[in-house]
Scaffold this active site. Structure first.
Site: not given
Ligand code: KIV
Length: 291
Positions: A46-47, A85, A115, A117, A184
Protein backbone atom coordinates in the site's frame (compact mmCIF):
# COMPACT_ATOMS: atom_id res chain seq x y z
CA UNK A 1 11.69 -22.03 -17.12
CA UNK A 2 12.13 -21.47 -13.35
CA UNK A 3 9.50 -23.06 -11.14
CA UNK A 4 6.93 -21.12 -9.15
CA UNK A 5 7.94 -19.91 -5.66
CA UNK A 6 5.49 -21.21 -3.07
CA UNK A 7 5.07 -20.60 0.68
CA UNK A 8 6.59 -24.00 1.63
CA UNK A 9 9.64 -23.18 -0.55
CA UNK A 10 10.05 -19.80 1.18
CA UNK A 11 9.76 -21.41 4.61
CA UNK A 12 12.37 -24.00 3.65
CA UNK A 13 14.75 -21.16 2.76
CA UNK A 14 14.69 -20.01 6.40
CA UNK A 15 15.36 -23.55 7.59
CA UNK A 16 18.26 -23.83 5.10
CA UNK A 17 19.71 -20.41 5.98
CA UNK A 18 19.11 -18.96 2.50
CA UNK A 19 18.13 -15.28 2.55
CA UNK A 20 14.80 -14.31 0.97
CA UNK A 21 14.71 -11.37 -1.45
CA UNK A 22 11.48 -9.35 -1.62
CA UNK A 23 10.62 -6.22 -3.57
CA UNK A 24 7.49 -4.10 -3.94
CA UNK A 25 5.92 -3.67 -7.36
CA UNK A 26 2.81 -1.95 -8.66
CA UNK A 27 2.50 -2.54 -12.41
CA UNK A 28 2.84 -5.04 -15.28
CA UNK A 29 6.00 -3.64 -16.90
CA UNK A 30 8.11 -3.70 -13.73
CA UNK A 31 6.57 -7.06 -12.73
CA UNK A 32 8.00 -8.58 -15.94
CA UNK A 33 11.48 -7.32 -15.00
CA UNK A 34 11.19 -8.56 -11.40
CA UNK A 35 9.90 -11.90 -12.70
CA UNK A 36 13.20 -12.77 -14.37
CA UNK A 37 15.39 -11.45 -11.52
CA UNK A 38 15.22 -14.47 -9.21
CA UNK A 39 13.62 -12.38 -6.42
CA UNK A 40 11.36 -14.72 -4.47
CA UNK A 41 8.54 -12.48 -3.20
CA UNK A 42 6.83 -9.56 -4.89
CA UNK A 43 4.75 -7.31 -2.65
CA UNK A 44 2.03 -5.05 -3.99
CA UNK A 45 2.41 -2.70 -1.05
CA UNK A 46 0.00 0.00 0.00
CA UNK A 47 3.13 2.19 -0.27
CA UNK A 48 1.63 2.73 -3.73
CA UNK A 49 -0.35 5.48 -2.00
CA UNK A 50 2.88 7.44 -1.80
CA UNK A 51 4.98 6.34 -4.77
CA UNK A 52 2.19 5.98 -7.35
CA UNK A 53 -0.55 8.27 -6.10
CA UNK A 54 1.54 11.02 -4.48
CA UNK A 55 -0.39 10.86 -1.20
CA UNK A 56 1.43 11.82 2.03
CA UNK A 57 0.84 8.35 3.57
CA UNK A 58 -0.87 4.99 2.93
CA UNK A 59 -4.18 5.79 4.64
CA UNK A 60 -6.19 6.95 1.58
CA UNK A 61 -5.51 3.74 -0.41
CA UNK A 62 -8.67 1.71 -1.15
CA UNK A 63 -9.27 -2.00 -1.61
CA UNK A 64 -10.32 -1.42 -5.24
CA UNK A 65 -7.00 0.31 -5.94
CA UNK A 66 -5.09 -2.59 -4.35
CA UNK A 67 -7.06 -5.08 -6.46
CA UNK A 68 -6.32 -3.10 -9.63
CA UNK A 69 -2.55 -2.90 -9.00
CA UNK A 70 -2.34 -6.51 -7.81
CA UNK A 71 -4.02 -7.74 -11.01
CA UNK A 72 -1.65 -5.60 -13.13
CA UNK A 73 1.38 -7.13 -11.38
CA UNK A 74 -0.04 -10.67 -11.55
CA UNK A 75 -0.24 -10.44 -15.35
CA UNK A 76 3.54 -9.96 -15.51
CA UNK A 77 4.50 -12.78 -13.13
CA UNK A 78 5.37 -16.42 -13.59
CA UNK A 79 7.79 -17.15 -10.73
CA UNK A 80 7.71 -14.99 -7.54
CA UNK A 81 5.12 -15.45 -4.81
CA UNK A 82 2.62 -12.57 -4.99
CA UNK A 83 1.68 -10.91 -1.69
CA UNK A 84 -0.76 -7.99 -1.66
CA UNK A 85 -1.37 -5.54 1.19
CA UNK A 86 -4.81 -5.11 2.68
CA UNK A 87 -5.20 -1.32 2.95
CA UNK A 88 -6.29 0.70 5.97
CA UNK A 89 -9.86 -0.10 7.10
CA UNK A 90 -10.28 -3.05 4.74
CA UNK A 91 -9.79 -5.57 7.61
CA UNK A 92 -10.27 -3.60 10.84
CA UNK A 93 -14.06 -3.08 10.65
CA UNK A 94 -15.30 -6.71 11.00
CA UNK A 95 -14.33 -10.29 10.30
CA UNK A 96 -16.89 -10.39 7.48
CA UNK A 97 -15.43 -7.29 5.78
CA UNK A 98 -11.91 -8.66 6.21
CA UNK A 99 -12.80 -12.03 4.64
CA UNK A 100 -14.71 -10.45 1.77
CA UNK A 101 -11.90 -8.01 1.00
CA UNK A 102 -9.19 -10.66 1.25
CA UNK A 103 -11.29 -12.87 -1.03
CA UNK A 104 -11.56 -10.08 -3.61
CA UNK A 105 -7.78 -9.52 -3.45
CA UNK A 106 -7.24 -13.20 -4.21
CA UNK A 107 -10.01 -13.68 -6.80
CA UNK A 108 -9.74 -10.41 -8.73
CA UNK A 109 -6.28 -9.19 -7.74
CA UNK A 110 -4.78 -12.72 -8.10
CA UNK A 111 -2.91 -12.29 -4.78
CA UNK A 112 -1.43 -15.54 -3.49
CA UNK A 113 -1.13 -14.18 0.07
CA UNK A 114 -2.37 -11.06 1.78
CA UNK A 115 -0.46 -8.91 4.31
CA UNK A 116 -1.98 -7.12 7.28
CA UNK A 117 -0.43 -4.82 9.89
CA UNK A 118 -0.73 -5.51 13.62
CA UNK A 119 0.22 -7.95 16.37
CA UNK A 120 -1.83 -9.58 19.14
CA UNK A 121 -4.90 -7.56 18.11
CA UNK A 122 -5.07 -9.19 14.65
CA UNK A 123 -4.09 -12.72 15.76
CA UNK A 124 -7.71 -13.95 15.85
CA UNK A 125 -8.28 -12.58 12.35
CA UNK A 126 -5.10 -14.27 11.05
CA UNK A 127 -6.26 -17.54 12.61
CA UNK A 128 -9.67 -17.37 10.89
CA UNK A 129 -8.22 -16.36 7.51
CA UNK A 130 -5.56 -19.06 7.57
CA UNK A 131 -8.10 -21.75 8.53
CA UNK A 132 -10.26 -20.64 5.58
CA UNK A 133 -7.42 -20.91 3.06
CA UNK A 134 -6.22 -17.31 2.92
CA UNK A 135 -2.43 -17.27 3.49
CA UNK A 136 -1.44 -14.31 5.66
CA UNK A 137 1.78 -12.39 6.19
CA UNK A 138 2.02 -10.26 9.32
CA UNK A 139 3.64 -6.81 9.60
CA UNK A 140 4.89 -5.49 12.94
CA UNK A 141 7.26 -2.81 14.20
CA UNK A 142 6.69 0.47 12.41
CA UNK A 143 3.16 0.16 11.06
CA UNK A 144 2.55 2.86 8.44
CA UNK A 145 -1.25 2.51 8.78
CA UNK A 146 -0.89 3.61 12.45
CA UNK A 147 1.29 6.70 11.96
CA UNK A 148 -1.24 8.97 13.62
CA UNK A 149 -1.41 6.70 16.67
CA UNK A 150 2.37 6.71 17.07
CA UNK A 151 2.95 10.31 15.93
CA UNK A 152 4.89 9.56 12.73
CA UNK A 153 7.30 7.06 11.19
CA UNK A 154 9.26 5.99 14.27
CA UNK A 155 11.54 3.06 15.05
CA UNK A 156 9.67 0.55 17.29
CA UNK A 157 11.40 -1.59 19.93
CA UNK A 158 13.81 0.91 21.43
CA UNK A 159 12.60 0.53 25.01
CA UNK A 160 12.34 -2.66 27.08
CA UNK A 161 8.51 -2.37 27.04
CA UNK A 162 8.37 -1.95 23.24
CA UNK A 163 10.72 -4.89 22.73
CA UNK A 164 8.53 -7.08 24.98
CA UNK A 165 5.41 -6.05 23.04
CA UNK A 166 7.11 -6.82 19.71
CA UNK A 167 8.16 -10.28 20.90
CA UNK A 168 4.58 -10.98 22.08
CA UNK A 169 3.16 -9.71 18.79
CA UNK A 170 5.56 -11.85 16.75
CA UNK A 171 4.70 -14.97 18.75
CA UNK A 172 0.94 -14.31 18.55
CA UNK A 173 1.10 -13.91 14.76
CA UNK A 174 3.08 -17.11 14.33
CA UNK A 175 0.77 -19.10 16.61
CA UNK A 176 -2.27 -17.73 14.72
CA UNK A 177 -0.93 -19.23 11.49
CA UNK A 178 0.83 -16.41 9.61
CA UNK A 179 3.40 -17.94 7.26
CA UNK A 180 5.84 -15.01 7.54
CA UNK A 181 6.15 -11.54 9.01
CA UNK A 182 7.53 -8.19 7.89
CA UNK A 183 9.62 -6.39 10.55
CA UNK A 184 9.71 -2.69 9.72
CA UNK A 185 11.88 -0.14 11.52
CA UNK A 186 13.00 -2.44 14.34
CA UNK A 187 16.46 -2.14 15.98
CA UNK A 188 18.81 -4.79 14.63
CA UNK A 189 19.26 -6.59 17.98
CA UNK A 190 15.50 -6.88 18.51
CA UNK A 191 14.90 -8.07 14.94
CA UNK A 192 17.61 -10.70 15.47
CA UNK A 193 15.93 -11.91 18.67
CA UNK A 194 12.53 -12.18 16.93
CA UNK A 195 14.08 -13.95 13.94
CA UNK A 196 15.75 -16.53 16.20
CA UNK A 197 12.59 -17.16 18.22
CA UNK A 198 10.23 -17.63 15.25
CA UNK A 199 9.99 -20.63 12.97
CA UNK A 200 8.36 -18.53 10.25
CA UNK A 201 10.57 -16.23 8.13
CA UNK A 202 11.05 -12.58 9.06
CA UNK A 203 11.40 -10.12 6.19
CA UNK A 204 13.04 -6.91 7.32
CA UNK A 205 12.96 -3.33 6.13
CA UNK A 206 15.24 -1.05 8.13
CA UNK A 207 15.63 -3.91 10.64
CA UNK A 208 19.17 -5.16 10.02
CA UNK A 209 20.84 -8.09 8.26
CA UNK A 210 19.87 -10.85 10.71
CA UNK A 211 16.28 -11.01 9.37
CA UNK A 212 15.59 -14.04 7.15
CA UNK A 213 14.98 -11.77 4.18
CA UNK A 214 14.85 -8.15 3.10
CA UNK A 215 12.25 -5.99 1.39
CA UNK A 216 12.64 -2.56 -0.22
CA UNK A 217 10.29 -0.28 -2.11
CA UNK A 218 11.19 -0.76 -5.79
CA UNK A 219 11.29 2.95 -6.62
CA UNK A 220 13.62 3.66 -3.66
CA UNK A 221 16.07 0.95 -4.74
CA UNK A 222 16.00 2.30 -8.30
CA UNK A 223 16.60 5.90 -7.18
CA UNK A 224 13.48 7.41 -8.75
CA UNK A 225 13.10 10.13 -6.12
CA UNK A 226 16.32 12.08 -5.48
CA UNK A 227 14.78 13.74 -2.41
CA UNK A 228 14.02 10.48 -0.57
CA UNK A 229 17.19 8.98 0.91
CA UNK A 230 16.51 7.43 4.34
CA UNK A 231 19.28 5.48 6.07
CA UNK A 232 17.74 2.03 5.46
CA UNK A 233 17.54 2.43 1.67
CA UNK A 234 20.42 1.48 -0.61
CA UNK A 235 20.14 2.91 -4.12
CA UNK A 236 21.18 0.34 -6.71
CA UNK A 237 20.52 2.70 -9.64
CA UNK A 238 19.85 6.35 -10.33
CA UNK A 239 16.81 6.12 -12.58
CA UNK A 240 15.85 9.73 -11.90
CA UNK A 241 19.02 10.76 -13.72
CA UNK A 242 18.66 8.13 -16.47
CA UNK A 243 15.01 8.98 -17.18
CA UNK A 244 15.68 12.73 -17.09
CA UNK A 245 18.51 12.36 -19.61
CA UNK A 246 16.34 10.24 -21.93
CA UNK A 247 13.48 12.76 -21.79
CA UNK A 248 15.79 15.69 -22.47
CA UNK A 249 17.29 13.87 -25.47
CA UNK A 250 13.81 12.98 -26.80
CA UNK A 251 12.61 16.58 -26.45
CA UNK A 252 15.75 17.85 -28.20
CA UNK A 253 15.30 15.46 -31.14
CA UNK A 254 11.60 16.32 -31.55
CA UNK A 255 12.41 20.03 -31.56
CA UNK A 256 15.28 19.65 -34.03
CA UNK A 257 13.16 17.22 -36.16
CA UNK A 258 15.63 14.32 -36.01
CA UNK A 259 12.96 12.07 -34.42
CA UNK A 260 11.11 10.25 -35.90
CA UNK A 261 13.72 9.24 -38.47
CA UNK A 262 13.11 7.20 -41.59
CA UNK A 263 13.39 3.89 -39.73
CA UNK A 264 10.61 4.91 -37.31
CA UNK A 265 8.15 5.73 -40.09
CA UNK A 266 5.92 3.59 -42.32
CA UNK A 267 6.20 4.17 -46.07
CA UNK A 268 3.02 3.55 -48.07
CA UNK A 269 4.58 1.25 -50.68
CA UNK A 270 6.87 -0.61 -48.27
CA UNK A 271 4.35 -1.93 -45.69
CA UNK A 272 4.14 -5.74 -45.76
CA UNK A 273 2.03 -8.26 -43.79
CA UNK A 274 4.63 -8.63 -41.00
CA UNK A 275 4.74 -4.87 -40.47
CA UNK A 276 2.38 -4.79 -37.46
CA UNK A 277 1.95 -1.50 -35.62
CA UNK A 278 2.88 -3.24 -32.36
CA UNK A 279 2.20 -6.38 -30.30
CA UNK A 280 2.58 -6.81 -26.55
CA UNK A 281 1.89 -10.07 -24.78
CA UNK A 282 1.38 -11.09 -21.16
CA UNK A 283 3.69 -13.85 -19.91
CA UNK A 284 2.69 -17.52 -19.75
CA UNK A 285 2.16 -18.84 -16.19
CA UNK A 286 5.11 -20.72 -14.64
CA UNK A 287 5.19 -24.50 -14.40
CA UNK A 288 4.12 -25.67 -10.97
CA UNK A 289 1.85 -22.67 -10.42
CA UNK A 290 -1.73 -23.48 -9.68
CA UNK A 291 -2.96 -19.92 -9.87
O1 KIV B 1 3.56 -1.07 1.64
C1 KIV B 1 4.72 -1.49 1.56
O2 KIV B 1 5.43 -1.27 0.58
C2 KIV B 1 5.23 -2.29 2.66
C3 KIV B 1 6.70 -2.60 2.68
C4 KIV B 1 7.48 -1.39 2.90
C5 KIV B 1 7.02 -3.67 3.65
O3 KIV B 1 4.49 -2.69 3.51
Amino acid sequence: MKSKITIPKIQKMKAGGEKIATITCYDFSFAKIVDQSGIEIILVGDSLGMVIQGEPNTLPVTIDQMIYHSACVARGLTVPHLVTDMPFMSYQTSLKDALQNAGRLMKKGRAESIKIEGGVEVAELIYRMNRLGIPVMGHIGLQPQSIHKYGGYKIRGKTFEEEKTLLEDARAIEEAGAWGVVLEGVPREVAEKITKRLKIPTIGIGSGPECDGQVLVLYDLLGLDPEFQPRFVKRYANLFETVSQALNQYKKEVKEKSFPANEHSFRKNLIDAKDKFHTRNALPRAKGANG
